[in-house]
Design a protein around this motif. Sequence first.
Motif, short mmCIF file in Angstrom:
data_model
loop_
_atom_site.label_atom_id
_atom_site.label_comp_id
_atom_site.label_asym_id
_atom_site.label_seq_id
_atom_site.Cartn_x
_atom_site.Cartn_y
_atom_site.Cartn_z
N VAL A 122 -37.84 46.06 52.66
CA VAL A 122 -38.94 46.02 51.69
C VAL A 122 -39.69 47.36 51.74
N GLY A 123 -39.63 48.11 50.65
CA GLY A 123 -40.09 49.50 50.61
C GLY A 123 -41.46 49.76 51.23
N GLU B 47 -37.10 34.68 48.43
CA GLU B 47 -35.72 34.50 48.87
C GLU B 47 -35.61 34.17 50.35
N ASN B 48 -36.52 34.71 51.16
CA ASN B 48 -36.33 34.58 52.60
C ASN B 48 -37.28 33.63 53.31
N LEU B 49 -38.46 33.45 52.77
CA LEU B 49 -39.41 32.56 53.44
C LEU B 49 -39.53 31.22 52.72
N TYR B 50 -39.86 31.27 51.43
CA TYR B 50 -40.11 30.00 50.73
C TYR B 50 -38.83 29.17 50.59
N GLN C 144 -44.01 43.41 43.50
CA GLN C 144 -42.95 42.50 43.03
C GLN C 144 -41.84 42.37 44.08
N GLU C 145 -41.58 43.49 44.75
CA GLU C 145 -40.52 43.49 45.76
C GLU C 145 -40.89 42.57 46.95
N ILE C 146 -42.16 42.64 47.36
CA ILE C 146 -42.61 41.77 48.46
C ILE C 146 -42.49 40.30 48.02
N LYS C 147 -42.92 40.03 46.80
CA LYS C 147 -42.85 38.66 46.27
C LYS C 147 -41.43 38.13 46.29
N ASN D 22 -49.42 37.49 49.61
CA ASN D 22 -48.20 38.23 49.95
C ASN D 22 -48.27 38.76 51.37
N ASN D 23 -49.40 39.32 51.73
CA ASN D 23 -49.51 39.92 53.06
C ASN D 23 -49.64 38.89 54.16
N HIS D 24 -50.41 37.82 53.92
CA HIS D 24 -50.51 36.87 55.04
C HIS D 24 -49.27 36.01 55.16
#
Length: 373
Positions: free
Chosen positions: A216-217, A299-302, A291-294, A195-197
Amino acid sequence: MAELAPYAVSDNNSRGRRHPENAAVHRSEFQRDRDRIVHSTAFRRLEYKTQVFVNHEGDLFRTRLTHSLEVAQIGRSIARALRLNEDLVEAISLAHDLGHTPFGHAGQEALHRCMRDFGGFEHNLQSLRIVDFLEQRYAAFEGLNLCFETREGIIKHCGLENARQLGELGERFIKRQQPSLEAQICNLADEIAYNNHDVDDGLRAGLISLQQLEAVGLFARYLNELRRIYPGLTERRLIHETVRRMINALVCDLIDNTAANIARHSPRSVEDVRGGPPLVGFSDDFNRAQQEIKRFLRENLYQHYLVLRMTHKAQRIISDLFRAFTENPALLPPQFVAQDGGEQTRRVADYVAGMTDRYAIKEHRRMFAIGET
Ligand code: MG
């Protein structure tokens, strides 16, 4: 190093190797597993396999090799803090992605589709197949002959049908039991790492923006804090500082919350861990944040059109190669031709899955471009 907790996996309570071996002179059993993994061919190939970005798109993006190193590093910190077996966590982390196809999830989906009528393709099971059979390095046995607990950790999830064919490794899926705490740590260290990388790589590639990430909170919390403390910080440093604070916060939460879970359920042995509920986990707040990062990344990268183009191309390469080799196995390198009516499609899947991104692209050109040899 502090003494291991009674519910940690150790050399003494390990279920051992499929082919019994004498103990190593200076290493623990799980150090030995880690060393075997690092020396394997499949491990070296991770350098040229990617998850989201194709390997030749840039030298700065994570590859599966650097991803696996990050998982191992995060996992070891967690294991040490909880007095669990750091060597086992390292071994599982370094092996957990060995079975991945070229081109990340796009490649895996494509190969799974090709293999639909032949038992499917699943990267966890392929990782196990690599360490159990495909690595041919030792005189006395096939594969790397790793310990039960390392092999168990590699199988993160598994359908019931496959579980029934896995013997003792499949039992926990049938009985709905847990793997060791060390294996549970690796699963979450994997999530923290990717998630972070992926946030970091996505920003670097220009596919997502800081502005988008403000929604993203967890990211926004650290970004805003840093902007306040260090006004005028360059964007690169701002991103790195934000990501590193997110990783630290997730790791600390995971350690604290897991320690509390362990205290509440007070397992006394590895068997208690296996029979109980999952104990390694985030607090509710951090679970939601994760979950929010995922969701954001999905939605935005993958689903970014440039990533989808890559996905599209990758699927075509994989399915073209698979079709050509299954229709005419004589085109395969001889070691992948099945002997005595064995499962030729599985051997083709082994060959295709073992390819690095650039090898698959080259092989596709060799097979289909007129004028290439
Ligand atoms: Mg991974």
